[in-house]
Design a protein around this motif. Structure first.
Motif, PDB file in Angstrom:
ATOM      1  N   UNK A 254       0.837  -1.190   0.000  1.00  0.00           N
ATOM      2  CA  UNK A 254       0.000   0.000   0.000  1.00  0.00           C
ATOM      3  C   UNK A 254       0.876   1.246   0.000  1.00  0.00           C
ATOM      4  N   UNK A 255       0.301   2.372  -0.470  1.00  0.00           N
ATOM      5  CA  UNK A 255       1.085   3.602  -0.653  1.00  0.00           C
ATOM      6  C   UNK A 255       1.722   4.084   0.649  1.00  0.00           C
ATOM      7  N   UNK A 256       0.932   4.158   1.726  1.00  0.00           N
ATOM      8  CA  UNK A 256       1.464   4.756   2.955  1.00  0.00           C
ATOM      9  C   UNK A 256       2.553   3.907   3.601  1.00  0.00           C
ATOM     10  N   UNK A 257       2.299   2.594   3.656  1.00  0.00           N
ATOM     11  CA  UNK A 257       3.317   1.708   4.225  1.00  0.00           C
ATOM     12  C   UNK A 257       4.587   1.705   3.386  1.00  0.00           C
ATOM     13  N   UNK A 258       4.425   1.728   2.073  1.00  0.00           N
ATOM     14  CA  UNK A 258       5.592   1.713   1.202  1.00  0.00           C
ATOM     15  C   UNK A 258       6.415   2.982   1.404  1.00  0.00           C
ATOM     16  N   UNK A 259       5.708   4.126   1.534  1.00  0.00           N
ATOM     17  CA  UNK A 259       6.430   5.386   1.738  1.00  0.00           C
ATOM     18  C   UNK A 259       7.200   5.357   3.053  1.00  0.00           C
ATOM     19  N   UNK A 260       6.543   4.851   4.102  1.00  0.00           N
ATOM     20  CA  UNK A 260       7.205   4.770   5.409  1.00  0.00           C
ATOM     21  C   UNK A 260       8.417   3.844   5.336  1.00  0.00           C
ATOM     22  N   UNK A 261       8.271   2.737   4.607  1.00  0.00           N
ATOM     23  CA  UNK A 261       9.366   1.783   4.454  1.00  0.00           C
ATOM     24  C   UNK A 261      10.553   2.437   3.731  1.00  0.00           C
ATOM     25  N   UNK A 262      10.248   3.217   2.717  1.00  0.00           N
ATOM     26  CA  UNK A 262      11.310   3.891   1.968  1.00  0.00           C
ATOM     27  C   UNK A 262      12.071   4.862   2.862  1.00  0.00           C
ATOM     28  N   UNK A 263      11.335   5.609   3.682  1.00  0.00           N
ATOM     29  CA  UNK A 263      11.989   6.579   4.568  1.00  0.00           C
ATOM     30  C   UNK A 263      12.860   5.867   5.602  1.00  0.00           C
ATOM     31  N   UNK A 264      12.374   4.721   6.095  1.00  0.00           N
ATOM     32  CA  UNK A 264      13.176   3.944   7.034  1.00  0.00           C
ATOM     33  C   UNK A 264      14.460   3.453   6.369  1.00  0.00           C
ATOM     34  N   UNK A 265      14.327   3.005   5.124  1.00  0.00           N
ATOM     35  CA  UNK A 265      15.511   2.524   4.400  1.00  0.00           C
ATOM     36  C   UNK A 265      16.537   3.640   4.204  1.00  0.00           C
ATOM     37  N   UNK A 266      16.046   4.839   3.956  1.00  0.00           N
ATOM     38  CA  UNK A 266      16.953   5.975   3.773  1.00  0.00           C
ATOM     39  C   UNK A 266      17.746   6.232   5.052  1.00  0.00           C
ATOM     40  N   UNK A 267      17.043   6.234   6.202  1.00  0.00           N
ATOM     41  CA  UNK A 267      17.739   6.440   7.481  1.00  0.00           C
ATOM     42  C   UNK A 267      18.765   5.350   7.720  1.00  0.00           C
ATOM     43  N   UNK A 268      18.339   4.118   7.464  1.00  0.00           N
ATOM     44  CA  UNK A 268      19.227   2.977   7.667  1.00  0.00           C
ATOM     45  C   UNK A 268      20.463   3.085   6.775  1.00  0.00           C
ATOM     46  N   UNK A 269      20.231   3.410   5.510  1.00  0.00           N
ATOM     47  CA  UNK A 269      21.340   3.483   4.561  1.00  0.00           C
ATOM     48  C   UNK A 269      22.349   4.550   4.997  1.00  0.00           C
ATOM     49  N   UNK A 270      21.819   5.670   5.471  1.00  0.00           N
ATOM     50  CA  UNK A 270      22.700   6.781   5.853  1.00  0.00           C
ATOM     51  C   UNK A 270      23.589   6.396   7.038  1.00  0.00           C
ATOM     52  N   UNK A 271      23.059   5.553   7.920  1.00  0.00           N
ATOM     53  CA  UNK A 271      23.859   5.161   9.101  1.00  0.00           C
ATOM     54  C   UNK A 271      25.134   4.415   8.721  1.00  0.00           C
ATOM     55  N   UNK A 272      25.096   3.651   7.617  1.00  0.00           N
ATOM     56  CA  UNK A 272      26.307   2.947   7.175  1.00  0.00           C
ATOM     57  C   UNK A 272      27.425   3.927   6.828  1.00  0.00           C
ATOM     58  N   UNK A 273      27.014   5.161   6.495  1.00  0.00           N
ATOM     59  CA  UNK A 273      28.002   6.147   6.061  1.00  0.00           C
ATOM     60  C   UNK A 273      28.679   6.855   7.238  1.00  0.00           C
ATOM     61  N   UNK A 274      28.178   6.602   8.462  1.00  0.00           N
ATOM     62  CA  UNK A 274      28.826   7.195   9.641  1.00  0.00           C
ATOM     63  C   UNK A 274      30.304   6.813   9.681  1.00  0.00           C
ATOM     64  N   UNK A 275      30.614   5.672   9.108  1.00  0.00           N
ATOM     65  CA  UNK A 275      31.989   5.189   8.977  1.00  0.00           C
ATOM     66  C   UNK A 275      32.918   6.267   8.410  1.00  0.00           C
ATOM     67  N   UNK A 276      32.373   7.127   7.538  1.00  0.00           N
ATOM     68  CA  UNK A 276      33.220   8.103   6.837  1.00  0.00           C
ATOM     69  C   UNK A 276      33.105   9.514   7.412  1.00  0.00           C
ATOM     70  N   UNK A 277      32.403   9.651   8.544  1.00  0.00           N
ATOM     71  CA  UNK A 277      32.201  10.963   9.159  1.00  0.00           C
ATOM     72  C   UNK A 277      31.594  11.950   8.168  1.00  0.00           C
ATOM     73  N   UNK A 278      32.086  13.180   8.251  1.00  0.00           N
ATOM     74  CA  UNK A 278      31.510  14.263   7.443  1.00  0.00           C
ATOM     75  C   UNK A 278      31.808  14.146   5.950  1.00  0.00           C
ATOM     76  N   UNK A 279      32.808  13.338   5.623  1.00  0.00           N
ATOM     77  CA  UNK A 279      33.216  13.244   4.215  1.00  0.00           C
ATOM     78  C   UNK A 279      32.100  12.717   3.322  1.00  0.00           C
TER      79      UNK A 279
END
Lengths: 295, 295
Positions: A254-279
């Motif tokens: 469904x549209x709303x759940x899919x949108x929420x899932x996408x936003x969660x994935x974005x947050x999750x993906x960004x956390x992997x980049x903490x490895x590189x700090x501000x770069x």
């Protein structure tokens, strides 16, 4: 520099490199190169190229090497779009608001132009100009082949075609399909910088995980745009996937759940980049951009 | 060992290697691998594999490395046949006496199986098992990509399609077409041994020249078989090229002149092998075999 301006700058630079690499030969066979140029140089966000350039910048890779790898990924992406649009596949007459390759040329030329772009992607990666170390070149070829083959893009497209005839398809199979069809090539684009920079396993793994989750978010955003997007902005008619009974997470959740899932994935993906700090600031921003874009 | 027995032995060994490399994955996407196996393992002379193995033997390359490169060339050859047979291209329902890939499966699967075989050829070459030296692996990828791209097989097929609509086509354009479409991949097969064995320029050049002239002779023999061959032996109907208005040297020069030209090319090609003395005896014999074969 904000992410949109950075993407536009990267798109221009990679298009210049692609233009230079796709010189027209003499002789009537130039027709196939014209078709390659029509599809490969016909615009697009150049997200994959941007990811290559940004990940390469994390390891201070020379810009000219990174641009060649970025061009190779875009050649490969262009091949997949040409073949996906063929009458036997998704049968799309339009691509980015223009006639698709087999409409602008003919079907045989489109098959060949796709074949040649796929081949040329590997040729460019294997050339000495791409990296002085042959181990890096061989590794790039290997990683791109894996992202494109039966466990990557081709396998995903096969699943996608088969899904049309399935009575029901669950969210886990759809996720697997989209990981193969879309996310693997985005993963390669993110990892390419680490390969070029001979980075350690941890860095490479972080970029791979980032690419995978961002790639899934990207695909959900694409499917949401298909339903809700403004066709005057996206350049393609809306509701097509639905009509074709395509397997998407939007249809499954469904549209709303899919949108929420996408936003969660974005947050999750960004956390992997903490490895590189501000770069990795721009890479974090691009993950958000892919779910918020309007086209 | 005579050349026919040696070719049969090589064909069996490479088919075994290809079978091992093309393992079926889990999941519905296995369908595309089934199509790859159907076409790649469906018999054939394995001439290209034989050339790789024989040229590798000149430089004492390990058999297992040579077999992997031989398998990669046969994967690439299989891809080209699948795509050439498509309705939009040569529209052939039969290949080696069996339904062609798009007839046995469907058109979309055939396009994908070809794409995946092309991709996998490069993957196999880039894998560490193919050679311990990454420079050799990168060079193999580069040479195969050149033989297959717009200045090789794809360019030749483009020319071939365009030739159908030309009012007249002279012998020099036909020779160029066939050098690109057929001879370049045979050249790669011959050169591959020299690349694997890190041979000097002279040896590599000799094998390239041999491959080029033998390749043109091979194509003339193919075209003669199309006119004069026994379809119960060749496994395909005769006279097809003529009916399709295909550009062949047999059509341009006439049967007798074309046959004489092929024999001259065989002699010429064999002379390049004098560089290797007696060690290249089987390679010399195979050049004669390709023009004297009945299928």
């Amino acid at each position: 520099m904000d992410v949109k301006a950075a993407m536009a700058e990267a798109a221009e630079a990679v298009a210049e490199t692609m233009d230079r690499l796709l010189a027209l030969p003499d002789g009537p066979e130039a027709r196939v190169v014209e078709a390659m140029r029509y599809s490969a140089l016909g615009g697009g966000k150049r997200l994959r190229a941007f990811l290559v350039l940004q990940s390469a910048a994390l390891f201070s890779v020379s810009r000219s090497c990174a641009l060649r790898v970025a061009a190779a990924v875009e050649f490969l992406h262009a091949y997949s779009l040409i073949h996906d649009d063929l009458p036997a596949m998704d049968d799309s007459d339009l691509r980015r608001g223009r006639p698709s390759c087999h409409k602008a040329f003919d079907e045989a030329t489109a098959v060949l132009a796709g074949d040649a772009l796929l081949t040329y992607a590997f040729e460019v990666l294997a050339q000495e100009e791409t990296h002085s170390d042959p181990r890096v070149r061989a590794e790039l070829v290997l990683a791109l082949a894996r992202a494109s083959g039966t466990q990557g893009m081709v396998g995903g497209q096969m699943l996608d075609l088969l899904a049309e005839d399935m009575d029901s398809i669950d969210a886990s199979l759809i996720t697997r399909l989209q990981r193969m069809k879309t996310a693997e090539l985005l993963c390669f684009s993110c990892e390419a910088g680490a390969i070029l920079g001979k980075a350690g396993k941890a860095a490479r793994h972080a970029l791979h995980s980032y690419g995978q989750e961002m790639g899934l978010a990207f695909q959900i955003a694409d499917d949401l745009l298909d339903i809700e997007g403004d066709s005057s902005v996206t350049g393609k008619p809306t509701g097509l996937d639905d009509a074709a009974g395509k397997a998407t997470l939007v249809a499954a959740l469904g549209v709303e759940n899919a949108r929420a899932h996408a936003l969660m994935l974005v947050d999750q993906s960004a956390r992997h980049l903490d490895f590189f700090d501000d770069k990795a600031k721009l890479l974090k921003q691009v993950a958000r951009f892919v779910v918020e874009r309007q086209a």
